[in-house]
Write a protein that holds these residues in place. Structure first.
Motif, PDB file in Angstrom:
ATOM      1  N   UNK A 260       0.262  -2.903   1.465  1.00  0.00           N
ATOM      2  CA  UNK A 260       1.550  -2.202   1.525  1.00  0.00           C
ATOM      3  C   UNK A 260       1.897  -1.642   0.147  1.00  0.00           C
ATOM      4  N   UNK A 261       1.637  -2.426  -0.893  1.00  0.00           N
ATOM      5  CA  UNK A 261       1.867  -1.922  -2.252  1.00  0.00           C
ATOM      6  C   UNK A 261       0.975  -0.709  -2.509  1.00  0.00           C
ATOM      7  N   UNK A 262      -0.289  -0.828  -2.103  1.00  0.00           N
ATOM      8  CA  UNK A 262      -1.237   0.255  -2.326  1.00  0.00           C
ATOM      9  C   UNK A 262      -0.751   1.553  -1.700  1.00  0.00           C
ATOM     10  N   UNK A 263      -0.348   1.469  -0.429  1.00  0.00           N
ATOM     11  CA  UNK A 263       0.113   2.673   0.269  1.00  0.00           C
ATOM     12  C   UNK A 263       1.389   3.203  -0.375  1.00  0.00           C
ATOM     13  N   UNK A 264       2.287   2.282  -0.749  1.00  0.00           N
ATOM     14  CA  UNK A 264       3.549   2.706  -1.367  1.00  0.00           C
ATOM     15  C   UNK A 264       3.290   3.464  -2.663  1.00  0.00           C
ATOM     16  N   UNK A 265       2.387   2.928  -3.473  1.00  0.00           N
ATOM     17  CA  UNK A 265       2.099   3.580  -4.748  1.00  0.00           C
ATOM     18  C   UNK A 265       1.385   4.920  -4.531  1.00  0.00           C
ATOM     19  N   UNK A 266       0.537   4.977  -3.500  1.00  0.00           N
ATOM     20  CA  UNK A 266      -0.100   6.261  -3.195  1.00  0.00           C
ATOM     21  C   UNK A 266       0.938   7.283  -2.744  1.00  0.00           C
ATOM     22  N   UNK A 267       1.912   6.816  -1.936  1.00  0.00           N
ATOM     23  CA  UNK A 267       2.987   7.725  -1.507  1.00  0.00           C
ATOM     24  C   UNK A 267       3.755   8.237  -2.716  1.00  0.00           C
ATOM     25  N   UNK A 268       3.994   7.332  -3.671  1.00  0.00           N
ATOM     26  CA  UNK A 268       4.701   7.738  -4.891  1.00  0.00           C
ATOM     27  C   UNK A 268       3.880   8.776  -5.661  1.00  0.00           C
ATOM     28  N   UNK A 269       2.560   8.529  -5.753  1.00  0.00           N
ATOM     29  CA  UNK A 269       1.690   9.481  -6.452  1.00  0.00           C
ATOM     30  C   UNK A 269       1.707  10.831  -5.733  1.00  0.00           C
ATOM     31  N   UNK A 270       1.699  10.799  -4.390  1.00  0.00           N
ATOM     32  CA  UNK A 270       1.737  12.048  -3.616  1.00  0.00           C
ATOM     33  C   UNK A 270       3.081  12.755  -3.789  1.00  0.00           C
TER      34      UNK A 270
END
Lengths: 535, 116
Positions: A218-228
Motif C-alpha cells: 500500500x505504501x508502494x502504490x501510494x508513493x507511486x501515485x505521488x510520483x505520478x
C-alpha cells in the motif's frame, strides 16, 4: 529446549561461516543467511551513523532560539533526512534484517532461509533504494518530512520524486524479506520444532513478516501515485485537479501505522529472549505472548486514523479510530505483564543485554502510556504536531526498538563472532544511552504540553532551557553509541574467545558452535521440548 | 541427514493439480466475452444513455468476475489448499478495510464537520 533435548553435537571446529570462504566477492555473492545478516548489519549501522549525525545537527540548531548553524531551508532538509533515514533505512530493516536474518534459521534448526538467492536479492534491492535516497542529497535534496504529506510534496521543487522512488524500492526489499521469513518458518523447521516450540523472537519476526507483506504494497502504490501526481498531474491528491490530500494521509498511514509495529514487534521478540535468558526462568505465558504478537499485527491495520484527528478527517471516523486504537493496548499489556511475571522470582543477572531489556520495559511503558493520550481525540487535538508527539514516538522507536537492537546485538554477539566483549564498557554504554535518552526526550513531553510545535526551525525564548537540556542529552546518547562502536570493534579485534553458550540460554542457536558453521549445525537438531525450559 | 529430512518435510502432502487445457480455453473465452461486455456496457451507458450511476458498479462487477476467474483457474487457487485460499482472501479483507475506513471518513466528512 535444553541442550539435553537435542542430539546436536557441536565440536569447536575452526571452520565456520566467517572463515570458510574468503575474499570480498565471497561476501557480496554469499547466499548464507548469516553473512547476509552481517551485510545488513554493516549497512544499517552506517545509515544509523548518518541519521544520528543529522539528529545531532537538529539538536545543535535548537540549543538556543534563533538561527545558529543552519538556514530554515537547511533545517527542513536535515529534519527530513533524519526521519527518512532512521525510519526506512534503520529501524524498519534493523532487527528483522540483521538479527532476523542471522537467527531465524538458527532458532528453528534450519540450514538457511527458504529462498537464499531471494535473501541476497533483498539486500541488493535495499542497497539500491538506499543509494537512490542518499543521491537525493546531491540532486536537489528534500524537505517534506519523512511522511511526504500532500499537497506540499506535490509542489516542492526538491527531489521528492526521487526520494519516494527510493522508499518504494526499499519497501520492495522489505516485502521480499518478509515473504522469505514466512515460508522459512512454515517449511524449514527442524524435526520436533512445532509452532509452539519456536522461540518468541520467531513469533515476533513472523508477525512482522505478515505486516511487511500486507501493508508495504500500500505504501508502494501510494508513493507511486505521488510520483505520478508530481510527474503527470493525474489528480489523485491535488484538490485543484479534484483530488483529496487527506486521502494521501489515509493511504500513507495504512502502511505507516502497521510500520510502527514492523519496527517494535521484532524488538519485543528480542526482549522476550533476553528476559527469559537472564531471569533463568521459563517464560511466563508463552502462548499469550506469541498470540499477542499476532494480535498486535492484526489490530494495527484498524488504527491509522489516529494520526489524522486534526487533518480534516470526519469526527465519526475520528471517534471510530480513537476507540480502535485503544484496543492495541490489550495485546501490548499482555506482553508487558508476562515479561514482568517472568522477572518475578527469577534468578536475574544484570549483564548488558539484560540492562537494555529492562531499559526497554521502562521506556516503552512511557511511550505506550503517552500513546493512549495521543489516541484520545480530546487530548490529541492539543498535543498534535507538538514536541509531545516527537517525545512519544522516540520513546517507542528509540527507547523501544533501538534499546532492543542494542540488547540483541550484545546478547548474540558471542554467537555471531565467537568473541566476548568488555562487559564493563558495555554496561557503561547502557548507562550513557539510557540517561542520555531520558535527558533528551523527557523534556520534549513538557515542551509539547507547553505548546512548542514540532518541525519548527526556531522557537520562543520561553522554551530555551528545556531545549538546551534536550540537546545536552543528545550528546550523551551520541557518546553512548560511539562507545558501543568502540566496544564492538575492540571485541572483534582482540576479544576473548566465546564459549558456545556463554549465557546458558536454552534456544537452539546456543546449541551449535560459536561462530556457527556454514550449515548452522554439525548434526541436524531434533527438538523434544519448548525453548525456555530453565526449571 | 538434515537435508533429507527437510526435503521430506517440504514435499509431504503437496502436489500440483494438472488443469486440463480445455478448461484454460473456456476460461480464456469467458475473459474475452467479459471484456466485450465491458466495452458494450461502456457504449450503452456513455453513448446511448449519456451517463448512468450504474456505469462504475457494472464495470467493477465485470472486472471482479474476470479477476476471480484468473485467480481460480490460471493461478490454480480453486484446486489449492484451504489455508492458501484463506491467506489469499486475507489480502482482500485488508484491502476492504483500507477502502471502508477511508470511505467512512469521506462519506461522513461533510455531514458531521462544521461544528465550529
Amino acid at each position: 529446549m535444553s541442550a539435553s533435548t537435542h542430539t546436536a553435537s557441536h565440536t569447536s571446529g575452526e571452520v565456520n561461516y566467517i572463515n570458510e570462504f574468503k575474499g570480498l566477492k565471497s561476501w557480496f555473492t554469499s547466499l548464507d543467511h548469516k553473512r547476509i545478516g552481517l551485510l545488513y548489519m554493516i549497512s544499517v549501522l552506517f545509515f544509523f551513523l548518518v541519521g544520528g549525525l543529522f539528529a545531532l545537527l537538529i539538536r545543535l540548531e535548537l540549543f538556543k532560539p534563533g538561527a545558529q548553524y543552519l538556514t530554515p531551508d537547511q533545517y527542513n532538509q536535515v529534519m527530513t533526512y533524519h526521519g527518512a533515514i532512521m525510519v526506512f533505512m534503520v529501524i524498519v530493516p534493523g532487527i528483522p534484517a540483521i538479527l532476523g536474518n542471522f537467527f531465524l534459521p538458527l532458532q528453528i534448526g534450519a540450514k538457511d532461509v527458504a529462498f537464499p538467492r531471494l535473501n541476497l536479492t533483498s539486500w541488493y534491492v535495499f542497497m539500491l533504494g538506499a543509494i537512490i535516497a542518499i543521491c537525493t542529497l546531491f540532486l536537489g535534496k528534500i524537505d517534506t518530512g519523512w511522511t511526504f504529506y500532500t499537497p506540499y510534496s506535490i509542489k516542492t521543487g526538491t527531489a521528492a520524486t526521487m526520494m519516494v522512488v527510493a522508499a518504494f524500492v526499499m519497501g520492495m526489499s522489505s516485502i521480499l524479506t518478509g515473504l522469505n521469513f514466512i515460508v522459512t518458518v512454515h517449511k524449514l523447521r527442524a524435526p520436533g520444532m512445532t509452532m509452539f516450540r519456536i522461540p518468541l523472537f520467531i513469533w515476533a519476526i513472523y508477525s512482522t513478516a505478515v505486516l511487511q507483506i500486507l501493508a508495504t504494497p500500500v505504501l508502494g502504490i501510494t508513493l507511486l501515485l505521488l510520483a505520478m501526481e508530481r510527474t503527470f498531474g493525474v489528480g489523485i491528491f491535488d484538490p485543484n485537479l479534484g483530488g483529496d490530500p487527506v486521502l494521501f494521509q489515509h493511504f500513507f498511514w495504512f502502511y505507516s501505522h502497521p510500520a510502527v509495529y514492523i519496527m517494535i514487534l521484532p524488538a519485543m521478540g528480542v526482549v522476550s529472549e533476553l528476559i527469559a535468558a537472564f531471569s533463568r526462568k521459563t517464560i511466563f505465558g508463552y502462548t499469550a505472548i506469541a498470540f499477542s504478537s499476532i494480535g498486535i499485527a492484526a489490530v494495527s491495520f484498524f488504527v491509522w486514523g489516529h494520526h489524522m484527528f486534526v487533518s480534516g478527517q470526519s469526527e465519526v471516523a475520528g471517534i471510530v479510530f480513537s476507540f480502535l486504537t485503544m484496543l492495541v493496548g490489550v495485546p501490548t499489556a499482555i506482553k508487558m505483564f508476562n515479561w514482568l511475571s517472568t522477572l518475578y522470582r527469577g534468578n536475574i543477572s544484570f549483564e548488558s543485554p539484560m540492562l537494555f531489556a529492562l531499559g526497554f520495559l521502562f521506556l516503552f511503558a512511557i511511550g505506550g502510556v503517552t500513546g493512549i493520550m495521543l489516541a484520545t481525540i480530546a487530548t490529541d487535538v492539543h498535543f498534535h504536531d507538538t514536541y509531545f508527539v516527537v517525545a512519544h514516538f522516540h520513546y517507542v522507536m528509540v527507547g523501544g526498538t533501538l534499546m532492543a537492537l542494542m540488547g540483541g546485538l550484545y546478547y548474540w554477539f558471542p554467537k555471531m563472532f565467537g568473541k566476548m566483549y568488555n562487559e564493563t564498557l558495555a554496561r557503561l554504554t547502557f548507562v550513557l544511552i539510557f540517561i542520555g535518552f531520558n535527558v533528551t526526550f523527557f523534556p520534549q513531553f513538557i515542551l509539547g504540553a507547553m505548546g512548542m510545535p514540532r518541525r519548527y526551525f526556531d522557537y520562543i525564548p520561553a522554551y530555551q532551557s528545556l531545549n538546551s537540556i534536550s540537546t545536552i542529552g543528545s550528546w550523551l546518547i551520541g557518546c553512548g553509541f560511539l562507545l558501543s562502536l568502540y566496544v564492538i570493534v575492540t571485541a572483534l579485534r582482540s576479544g576473548e574467545k566465546a564459549s558456545d553458550n556463554p549465557w546458558g540460554a536454552k534456544t537452539l542457536e546456543w546449541q551449535t558452535s560459536s561462530p556457527p558453521p556454514h550449515t548452522n549445525f554439525h548434526v541436524e537438531p531434533v527438538v523434544t521440548a519448548g525453548p525456555y525450559e530453565y526449571k | 541427514m538434515a537435508a533429507n529430512n527437510h526435503s521430506e518435510h517440504q514435499s509431504a502432502g503437496h502436489g500440483h493439480h494438472i488443469i486440463p487445457a480445455e478448461i484454460y480455453k473456456k476460461v480464456a473465452l469467458a475473459l474475452f466475452v467479459l471484456t466485450l461486455l465491458t466495452v458494450g456496457f461502456h457504449y450503452l451507458f456513455h453513448s446511448v444513455m449519456h451517463g448512468s450511476v450504474l456505469a462504475a458498479p457494472v464495470a467493477f462487477l465485470i472486472a471482479a468476475v474476470k479477476a476471480s476467474l484468473v485467480l481460480m483457474f490460471f493461478m490454480g487457487l480453486k484446486y489449492d489448499s484451504v489455508d492458501n485460499r484463506i491467506i489469499f482472501a486475507l489480502g482482500f479483507f485488508f484491502l476492504f478495510v483500507l477502502i471502508f475506513f477511508s470511505a467512512l471518513d469521506i462519506w461522513t466528512r461533510v455531514a458531521v464537520t462544521s461544528t465550529l
